[in-house]
Design a protein around this motif. Sequence first.
Motif, PDB file in Angstrom:
ATOM      1  N   GLY A  65       0.789  -1.226   0.000  1.00  0.00           N
ATOM      2  CA  GLY A  65       0.000   0.000   0.000  1.00  0.00           C
ATOM      3  C   GLY A  65       0.819   1.272   0.000  1.00  0.00           C
ATOM      4  O   GLY A  65       0.339   2.332   0.433  1.00  0.00           O
ATOM      5  N   ALA A  66       2.047   1.192  -0.488  1.00  0.00           N
ATOM      6  CA  ALA A  66       2.908   2.371  -0.545  1.00  0.00           C
ATOM      7  C   ALA A  66       2.684   3.083  -1.870  1.00  0.00           C
ATOM      8  O   ALA A  66       3.566   3.168  -2.737  1.00  0.00           O
ATOM      9  N   VAL A  67       1.466   3.590  -2.030  1.00  0.00           N
ATOM     10  CA  VAL A  67       1.049   4.223  -3.283  1.00  0.00           C
ATOM     11  C   VAL A  67       0.524   5.617  -2.968  1.00  0.00           C
ATOM     12  O   VAL A  67      -0.232   5.813  -2.005  1.00  0.00           O
ATOM     13  N   VAL A  68       0.947   6.592  -3.750  1.00  0.00           N
ATOM     14  CA  VAL A  68       0.480   7.965  -3.566  1.00  0.00           C
ATOM     15  C   VAL A  68      -0.520   8.305  -4.666  1.00  0.00           C
ATOM     16  O   VAL A  68      -0.845   7.466  -5.514  1.00  0.00           O
ATOM     17  N   SER A  69      -1.018   9.524  -4.632  1.00  0.00           N
ATOM     18  CA  SER A  69      -2.039   9.943  -5.597  1.00  0.00           C
ATOM     19  C   SER A  69      -1.538   9.748  -7.026  1.00  0.00           C
ATOM     20  O   SER A  69      -0.379   9.995  -7.332  1.00  0.00           O
ATOM     21  N   GLY A  70      -2.432   9.280  -7.867  1.00  0.00           N
ATOM     22  CA  GLY A  70      -2.072   9.007  -9.253  1.00  0.00           C
ATOM     23  C   GLY A  70      -1.518   7.616  -9.446  1.00  0.00           C
ATOM     24  O   GLY A  70      -1.083   7.267 -10.547  1.00  0.00           O
ATOM     25  N   GLY A  71      -1.518   6.826  -8.384  1.00  0.00           N
ATOM     26  CA  GLY A  71      -1.058   5.439  -8.480  1.00  0.00           C
ATOM     27  C   GLY A  71       0.450   5.277  -8.495  1.00  0.00           C
ATOM     28  O   GLY A  71       0.954   4.185  -8.782  1.00  0.00           O
ATOM     29  N   GLN A  72       1.169   6.357  -8.188  1.00  0.00           N
ATOM     30  CA  GLN A  72       2.633   6.280  -8.175  1.00  0.00           C
ATOM     31  C   GLN A  72       3.120   5.591  -6.897  1.00  0.00           C
ATOM     32  O   GLN A  72       2.517   5.720  -5.833  1.00  0.00           O
ATOM     33  N   ILE A  73       4.216   4.858  -7.025  1.00  0.00           N
ATOM     34  CA  ILE A  73       4.801   4.174  -5.878  1.00  0.00           C
ATOM     35  C   ILE A  73       5.591   5.173  -5.030  1.00  0.00           C
ATOM     36  O   ILE A  73       6.346   6.000  -5.553  1.00  0.00           O
ATOM     37  N   ASP A  74       5.399   5.103  -3.716  1.00  0.00           N
ATOM     38  CA  ASP A  74       6.165   5.917  -2.772  1.00  0.00           C
ATOM     39  C   ASP A  74       7.464   5.161  -2.493  1.00  0.00           C
ATOM     40  O   ASP A  74       7.548   4.334  -1.572  1.00  0.00           O
ATOM     41  N   TYR A  75       8.479   5.439  -3.289  1.00  0.00           N
ATOM     42  CA  TYR A  75       9.713   4.657  -3.218  1.00  0.00           C
ATOM     43  C   TYR A  75      10.440   4.825  -1.886  1.00  0.00           C
ATOM     44  O   TYR A  75      11.075   3.885  -1.398  1.00  0.00           O
ATOM     45  N   ASN A  76      10.372   6.015  -1.314  1.00  0.00           N
ATOM     46  CA  ASN A  76      11.022   6.214  -0.022  1.00  0.00           C
ATOM     47  C   ASN A  76      10.390   5.325   1.049  1.00  0.00           C
ATOM     48  O   ASN A  76      11.096   4.717   1.866  1.00  0.00           O
ATOM     49  N   ARG A  77       9.079   5.232   1.019  1.00  0.00           N
ATOM     50  CA  ARG A  77       8.378   4.391   2.000  1.00  0.00           C
ATOM     51  C   ARG A  77       8.723   2.914   1.801  1.00  0.00           C
ATOM     52  O   ARG A  77       8.937   2.187   2.771  1.00  0.00           O
ATOM     53  N   VAL A  78       8.790   2.478   0.551  1.00  0.00           N
ATOM     54  CA  VAL A  78       9.159   1.088   0.267  1.00  0.00           C
ATOM     55  C   VAL A  78      10.582   0.817   0.734  1.00  0.00           C
ATOM     56  O   VAL A  78      10.868  -0.236   1.326  1.00  0.00           O
TER      57      VAL A  78
END
Length: 280
Positions: free
Chosen positions: A246-259
């Motif tokens: 669930g590390a996804v931000v608006s627009g369906g982009q991956i939150d790479y820092n969170r991953v």
Amino acid sequence: MAINWFPGHMAKTRREIKENLKLVDAIIEIRDARLVASSKNPDIDDLCGNKPRIILLNKSDLSEERVTKEWIKYLSNDNIKVIGVNCITGNGLKGIKPLLNELLKEKHDRMTAKGIVNIVDRVMVVGIPNVGKSTFINKMAKNNIAKTGDRPGVTRSRQWIKTKIGMELMDTPGILWPKLESDETQLNLAFTGAIKDEIMDIEELALKLIEKLQTDYPDRLMARYKLTELSEEPLENMNSIGRKRGAVVSGGQIDYNRVAVLLLDEFRGGKLGAISLERP
């Protein structure tokens, strides 16, 4: 990924180790059982010379038992004894005193011949940052004398710590060597937190860790993050982990820092299972 981290206190520590060797009978060197070669400071051999040494492969519960046994056999000789331990739980630490007695038998025999009963061995504890030196000392002393932390660079000054088994420990700050020559060494140290995350590009670091795990431990990676398959591309696998967690931000982009933070924390905490990054 070029990494060099050599604060001024580390250069000072090298001088102190050399100066204080005459005060101790033996050395306890602590390494990380997951990266036995990379967590060795090559300067230690030169600094310690022929002093009897015990190498503790700490966090051995996080490494493959079979591989750790191979390292113990590979590193052991008449002047160096090696055991796998866990400095948090204390597992394996009871094996230190018998090994020390074996290494210092001549000294003990001399003192016993003079009628000395309560023999105290003075031992210097060395190792790179974040391998568990302070945790080891606290466990041996059974109280929190040495400072501890989950970030490298916590221990700064020399101190003597008494134990209940006829051994006094000299603590030293963790030291890395001035230039990390090998890319593999740099990455292994960074994976396990021996180099401060603050000076790293942790997204790139996490990507390198995925690349390593998908090659050496694909089943662990798939099981932990509930992946049905792995791509040959580490970035695609990072994306899959991000979506699963669930590390996804608006627009369906991956939150790479969170991953990246998630993956590194879980790897360091052993949640991906027992993993050995190096073999002898």
